[in-house]
Design an enzyme around this catalytic site. Structure first.
Site, PDB file in Angstrom:
ATOM      1  N   PRO A 100       0.780  -1.245   0.000  1.00 37.57           N
ATOM      2  CA  PRO A 100       0.000   0.000   0.000  1.00 37.57           C
ATOM      3  C   PRO A 100       0.813   1.297   0.000  1.00 37.57           C
ATOM      4  CG  PRO A 100       0.007  -0.947   2.187  1.00 37.57           C
ATOM      5  CD  PRO A 100       0.726  -1.935   1.293  1.00 37.57           C
ATOM      6  N   CYS A 101       1.415   1.598  -1.134  1.00 35.20           N
ATOM      7  CA  CYS A 101       2.188   2.834  -1.259  1.00 35.20           C
ATOM      8  C   CYS A 101       1.288   4.066  -1.210  1.00 35.20           C
ATOM      9  CB  CYS A 101       3.023   2.824  -2.528  1.00 35.20           C
ATOM     10  SG  CYS A 101       2.109   2.471  -4.026  1.00 35.20           S
TER      11      CYS A 101
END
Length: 160
Positions: free
Chosen positions: A126-127
Site C-alpha cells: 500500500p504505497c
C-alpha cells in the site's frame, strides 16, 4: 511470464506473474508500468485470477488482508522500504520521513520516495498510504486522484 487485465472501480489493471508469484500489479497508464507485450497474455492463469479476485475483494472491504504469493523484482533497499509499507494499517498513513525513520535512515527520504514510486505491486503493497510530512498527497504512480480515492475508501471502511 504471464499477464492478464481486469477492471476495478478505479480503472483497468494488469497483473503480471511467473509460475509461482505475482510480480506486478499496475494500473493501465501508471508510471513505471512495463510494456505488457513482453509477457504472454494468459487470463485463465490461476494466480492471475487470484490476484484479480483479491483486488476486487479489497474494493469491497479495504481492510482486506491479501494472501498472494508475491515476489517484487526490486533492489534490496526497495524491498526494505516495501516491507515497511506492508505494515501500515488500512485507513492510516505514514510520511516519507517516517518510513525513512523506520529504516533507521532518516536522511534517506528522497531514496525512500523513489523506491515507493517504483512499487510494482500497487494496492497489495500500500504505497498510497504514504503522504508528505505536512499531510499533503505527494506522488503516486497511478495518479493523485486514485491515491485520494484509495485513502477515502479505506477511511470510510475503518469509520464504519
Amino acid at each position: 511470464m504471464y499477464y492478464s487485465e481486469f477492471s476495478t472501480p478505479l480503472g483497468k489493471m494488469y497483473a503480471v506473474a511467473d509460475k509461482e508469484h505475482i510480480l506486478g500489479l499496475y494500473y493501465k497508464g501508471q508510471k513505471h508500468c512495463p510494456e505488457m507485450s513482453q509477457y504472454q497474455y494468459c487470463p485463465e492463469d490461476w494466480l492471475l485470477e487470484a490476484a484479480a479476485s483479491q483486488i476486487q475483494s479489497y474494493f469491497s472491504d479495504s481492510d482486506y488482508a491479501f494472501d498472494l504469493p508475491i515476489n517484487p523484482l526490486v533492489t534490496e533497499f526497495q524491498r526494505r522500504v516495501l516491507s515497511v509499507l506492508q505494515n501500515i494499517p488500512a485507513g492510516t498513513t505514514l510520511s516519507y520521513q517516517q518510513v525513512a525513520n523506520e529504516l533507521n535512515q532518516p536522511t534517506a527520504t528522497r531514496a525512500v520516495a523513489s523506491a515507493i514510486a517504483k512499487n510494482p505491486l500497487i494496492i497489495v503493497i500500500p504505497c498510497h498510504r504514504v503522504i508528505g510530512q505536512d499531510g499533503s498527497l505527494r506522488g503516486f504512480a497511478a495518479g493523485l486522484e486514485r491515491k485520494q480515492q484509495l485513502l477515502d475508501l479505506e477511511r470510510r471502511v475503518i469509520a464504519a
